[in-house]
Design an enzyme around this catalytic site. Structure first.
Site, PDB file in Angstrom:
ATOM      1  N   THR A   9      21.313  37.314 -39.718  1.00 45.91           N
ATOM      2  CA  THR A   9      22.586  37.738 -39.115  1.00 45.91           C
ATOM      3  C   THR A   9      23.255  36.505 -38.529  1.00 45.91           C
ATOM      4  OG1 THR A   9      21.913  39.989 -38.647  1.00 45.91           O
ATOM      5  CG2 THR A   9      23.505  39.033 -37.116  1.00 45.91           C
TER       6      THR A   9
ATOM      7  N   VAL B  80      25.054  52.120 -38.901  1.00 41.99           N
ATOM      8  CA  VAL B  80      25.839  51.057 -38.273  1.00 41.99           C
ATOM      9  C   VAL B  80      25.011  50.485 -37.136  1.00 41.99           C
ATOM     10  CG1 VAL B  80      27.935  50.530 -36.957  1.00 41.99           C
ATOM     11  CG2 VAL B  80      28.057  52.085 -38.910  1.00 41.99           C
ATOM     12  N   GLY B  81      24.896  49.164 -37.086  1.00 42.31           N
ATOM     13  CA  GLY B  81      24.081  48.511 -36.059  1.00 42.31           C
ATOM     14  C   GLY B  81      24.905  47.893 -34.949  1.00 42.31           C
TER      15      GLY B  81
ATOM     16  N   GLY C 157      19.031  40.758 -33.992  1.00 43.42           N
ATOM     17  CA  GLY C 157      17.699  41.346 -33.838  1.00 43.42           C
ATOM     18  C   GLY C 157      17.713  42.830 -34.128  1.00 43.42           C
TER      19      GLY C 157
ATOM     20  N   GLY D 137      18.729  46.130 -34.177  1.00 47.99           N
ATOM     21  CA  GLY D 137      20.014  46.675 -33.763  1.00 47.99           C
ATOM     22  C   GLY D 137      19.916  47.907 -32.891  1.00 47.99           C
TER      23      GLY D 137
HETATM   24  N1  ASP Z   1      21.227  43.148 -35.362  1.00 45.37           N
HETATM   25  C1  ASP Z   1      21.372  43.342 -36.776  1.00 45.37           C
HETATM   26  C2  ASP Z   1      21.384  44.840 -37.047  1.00 45.37           C
HETATM   27  O1  ASP Z   1      20.555  45.538 -36.513  1.00 45.37           O
HETATM   28  C3  ASP Z   1      20.290  42.713 -37.596  1.00 45.37           C
HETATM   29  C4  ASP Z   1      19.882  41.318 -37.221  1.00 45.37           C
HETATM   30  O2  ASP Z   1      20.444  40.731 -36.300  1.00 45.37           O
HETATM   31  O3  ASP Z   1      18.974  40.759 -37.847  1.00 45.37           O
HETATM   32  O4  ASP Z   1      22.173  45.281 -37.838  1.00 45.37           O
END
Ligand code: ASP
Length: 289
Positions: free
Chosen positions: A158, A187-188, A210, A212
């Protein structure tokens, strides 16, 4: 003092390809700094930095994003400018290579904060944004990963950026393909203002990465700024916020933070989170991980 900080996602150590990650983050800082160092706006700088990483196939955003359980790419992104708390976001959007620019269009349009799925795509069309074949965003690397989910689960990617411009305006942006194997329509945090992204020019700006669902539960980005307000120490605030994510949110991840004076901070509970920084005090972009 204008300052830019960029991240390339919290996750597992990829063992190989570290140099590629480092070069990608450095190129994104350079793209953002081209705007900011020239006296440009923070919001333009974070958009430019995030776009560079969306276009880089090694990161989990734009081309190279992780695939849903159905083998498709669905992108989340958000952007915020901290003077008047202007913000825009898109969730689960398909067929758009640069979701951060679509989020920017939502922000500039001003009617809504978050558009998702087909509605976001319709808005992109009406705004004259270029569409792409959704399959053109699927890289061979992610296709193999989708076929062999266990082996590479948890890899980073990300992307996000926070910038302060010479007028004292703060901006932050985040973009992602989400988590590998997510259900279509999920949706994150990266699409949610307050959770994945926040900017307030009187305080600072944050971009998170991280787990989400855990980040959403603790409203991580806004919480990090509350810690900053209490402690006036960017590194400490970032660390306390990550502790909150682990202890209360029961998840892992990281965040970058920039305070209103241009002091940077970041922290992560995962083995890896590439970070790049640039300011007039540095001779060249500093990439750390
Ligand atoms: N935070 C993002 C999500 O959960 C994923 C990530 O940051 O690796 O969509």
């Amino acid at each position: 003092m204008p300052t830019l900080i960029v991240h390339g996602g919290a996750g597992a150590d990829p063992a190989d390809g570290r140099d590629e990650l480092r070069a990608g983050v450095r190129a994104a800082v350079t793209a953002g700094w081209r705007v900011l160092g020239d006296g440009g706006r923070a919001v333009d700088a974070v958009e430019a930095a995030v776009r560079a990483l969306e276009d880089h196939p090694r990161f989990n955003a734009g081309r190279g994003a992780v695939l849903t359980a159905a083998g498709t790419v669905e992108l989340d992104a958000s952007i915020m400018e901290g003077d008047r708390l202007r913000c825009g976001a898109v969730g689960a959007v398909r067929g758009i290579a640069n979701a951060v620019t679509l989020a920017r269009r939502v922000m500039d349009d001003g009617r809504h904060v978050l558009l998702v799925g087909d509605g976001a795509l319709q808005f992109a069309r009406a705004a004259g944004m270029p569409e792409c074949d959704p399959t053109s965003l699927v890289t061979e690397r992610q296709r193999l990963r989708w076929l062999d989910r266990e082996r590479t689960a948890g890899a980073a990617g990300t992307v996000g950026a926070v910038a302060l411009d010479r007028h004292g305006t703060m901006a932050a942006a985040t973009s992602t393909g989400g988590i590998a194997g997510k259900l279509p329509g999920r949706v994150g945090d990266s699409a949610l203002i307050g959770s994945g992204t926040y900017a307030d020019s009187t305080l600072g700006g944050v971009s998170c990465t991280g787990d989400g669902e855990a980040i959403i539960r603790v409203v991580l980005a806004r919480c990090a700024l509350d810690y900053l307000k209490e402690a006036d120490d960017a590194t400490y605030a970032a660390q306390v916020a990550v502790d909150l994510l682990v202890d209360e949110g029961q998840g892992h991840g990281g965040l970058i933070l920039l305070d209103w004076r241009g002091r940077t901070g970041y922290a992560h509970s995962t083995p890896l989170m590439p970070v790049g920084v640039m300011s007039p005090a540095l001779p060249e972009p500093r990439v750390e991980f």
